[in-house]
Design an enzyme around this catalytic site. Structure first.
Site, PDB file in Angstrom:
ATOM      1  N   LYS A  24     -43.994  57.796-149.475  1.00 52.93           N
ATOM      2  CA  LYS A  24     -43.652  57.202-148.162  1.00 52.93           C
ATOM      3  C   LYS A  24     -42.208  57.535-147.766  1.00 52.93           C
ATOM      4  O   LYS A  24     -41.697  57.028-146.773  1.00 52.93           O
ATOM      5  CB  LYS A  24     -43.791  55.673-148.212  1.00 52.93           C
ATOM      6  CG  LYS A  24     -45.195  55.152-148.276  1.00 52.93           C
ATOM      7  CD  LYS A  24     -45.254  53.676-147.887  1.00 52.93           C
ATOM      8  CE  LYS A  24     -44.729  52.764-148.955  1.00 52.93           C
ATOM      9  NZ  LYS A  24     -44.897  51.329-148.617  1.00 52.93           N
ATOM     10  N   LYS A  63     -39.636  56.400-149.154  1.00 52.74           N
ATOM     11  CA  LYS A  63     -38.857  55.152-149.243  1.00 52.74           C
ATOM     12  C   LYS A  63     -38.213  55.100-150.622  1.00 52.74           C
ATOM     13  O   LYS A  63     -38.886  55.243-151.634  1.00 52.74           O
ATOM     14  CB  LYS A  63     -39.785  53.940-149.089  1.00 52.74           C
ATOM     15  CG  LYS A  63     -40.026  53.524-147.662  1.00 52.74           C
ATOM     16  CD  LYS A  63     -40.524  52.078-147.615  1.00 52.74           C
ATOM     17  CE  LYS A  63     -40.475  51.573-146.197  1.00 52.74           C
ATOM     18  NZ  LYS A  63     -40.795  50.168-146.073  1.00 52.74           N
TER      19      LYS A  63
HETATM   20  N1  C2G Z   1     -42.314  43.009-142.019  1.00 55.27           N
HETATM   21  C1  C2G Z   1     -42.232  42.084-140.979  1.00 55.27           C
HETATM   22  N2  C2G Z   1     -41.043  41.829-140.400  1.00 55.27           N
HETATM   23  C2  C2G Z   1     -39.919  42.471-140.824  1.00 55.27           C
HETATM   24  C3  C2G Z   1     -39.991  43.395-141.887  1.00 55.27           C
HETATM   25  C4  C2G Z   1     -41.215  43.653-142.479  1.00 55.27           C
HETATM   26  O1  C2G Z   1     -43.257  41.484-140.578  1.00 55.27           O
HETATM   27  N3  C2G Z   1     -38.735  42.177-140.209  1.00 55.27           N
HETATM   28  C5  C2G Z   1     -43.637  43.267-142.606  1.00 55.27           C
HETATM   29  C6  C2G Z   1     -44.061  44.724-142.393  1.00 55.27           C
HETATM   30  O2  C2G Z   1     -44.573  44.884-141.075  1.00 55.27           O
HETATM   31  C7  C2G Z   1     -45.118  44.896-143.484  1.00 55.27           C
HETATM   32  C8  C2G Z   1     -44.592  43.976-144.608  1.00 55.27           C
HETATM   33  O3  C2G Z   1     -43.607  43.099-144.013  1.00 55.27           O
HETATM   34  O4  C2G Z   1     -46.382  44.397-143.025  1.00 55.27           O
HETATM   35  C9  C2G Z   1     -43.938  44.772-145.723  1.00 55.27           C
HETATM   36  O5  C2G Z   1     -42.905  45.561-145.161  1.00 55.27           O
HETATM   37  P1  C2G Z   1     -42.589  46.992-145.870  1.00 55.27           P
HETATM   38  O6  C2G Z   1     -42.386  46.769-147.317  1.00 55.27           O
HETATM   39  O7  C2G Z   1     -41.565  47.700-145.057  1.00 55.27           O
HETATM   40  O8  C2G Z   1     -44.011  47.702-145.651  1.00 55.27           O
HETATM   41  P2  C2G Z   1     -44.327  49.279-145.540  1.00 55.27           P
HETATM   42  O9  C2G Z   1     -43.403  50.069-146.382  1.00 55.27           O
HETATM   43  O10 C2G Z   1     -44.424  49.584-144.091  1.00 55.27           O
HETATM   44  O11 C2G Z   1     -45.769  49.326-146.274  1.00 55.27           O
HETATM   45  O12 C2G Z   1     -50.022  51.067-146.974  1.00 55.27           O
HETATM   46  C10 C2G Z   1     -49.123  50.356-146.183  1.00 55.27           C
HETATM   47  C11 C2G Z   1     -47.704  50.649-146.580  1.00 55.27           C
HETATM   48  O13 C2G Z   1     -47.490  50.351-147.943  1.00 55.27           O
HETATM   49  C12 C2G Z   1     -46.844  49.848-145.633  1.00 55.27           C
END
Ligand code: C2G
Length: 129
Positions: free
Chosen positions: A44, A46
């Site tokens: 990803k 990340k």
């Molecule tokens: N989130 C949120 N508000 C924020 C930050 C994050 O609602 N201010 C939510 C994201 O939308 C996500 C969850 O918290 O639903 C986890 O965030 P991340 O760890 O950034 O998720 P991501 O890397 O986008 O993972 O297969 C899916 C991927 O693994 C998505």
């Protein structure tokens, strides 16, 4: 029992994550979090500050989380949902529409992201890579 699943890296756990987890859990009776592995984070693009084990440790202390499974690739969602008899798939609306292909096997809910907070913002503020 209505089972909910969500996916993410959940690095440097903050109130935006907690809001997502609380709202996801409130949609059912049991919440599964598929936590991105360190290798999947690399896919990803990340770079999480905390490794998987520490991110898992923090997540499992959250009252809304009932089970944590590893997320190792983009393709496992359908299998996870079937294997765990999940009724509702939840993701933040930053990925609105991206998971509609799962609608044939479960309800798909995109939740409003919490404004103003993100792991990136925290890292930048603390000047962490
Ligand atoms: N989130 C949120 N508000 C924020 C930050 C994050 O609602 N201010 C939510 C994201 O939308 C996500 C969850 O918290 O639903 C986890 O965030 P991340 O760890 O950034 O998720 P991501 O890397 O986008 O993972 O297969 C899916 C991927 O693994 C998505």
């Amino acid at each position: 029992m209505k089972k909910v699943i969500t996916y993410g890296t959940f690095d440097m756990l903050h109130y935006g994550h907690i809001n997502l987890l609380r709202r996801a859990r409130a949609l059912g009776d049991y919440l599964i979090v598929a936590l991105s592995s360190d290798s999947f984070n690399a896919i990803k693009n990340k770079q999480s500050f905390f490794h998987y084990e520490h991110r898992r440790q923090m997540l499992e202390s959250i009252r809304y989380v009932d089970l944590i499974i590893p997320e190792n690739d983009w393709e496992q969602k359908r299998e996870d949902i079937i294997k765990h008899n999940v009724n509702i798939f939840v993701m933040g609306n930053d990925r609105e529409g991206k998971f509609d292909f799962l609608k044939d096997i479960c309800e798909v809910v995109y939740q409003e992201r919490t404004p103003e907070i993100s792991t990136t913002r925290i890292k930048n503020h603390l000047k962490i890579r």
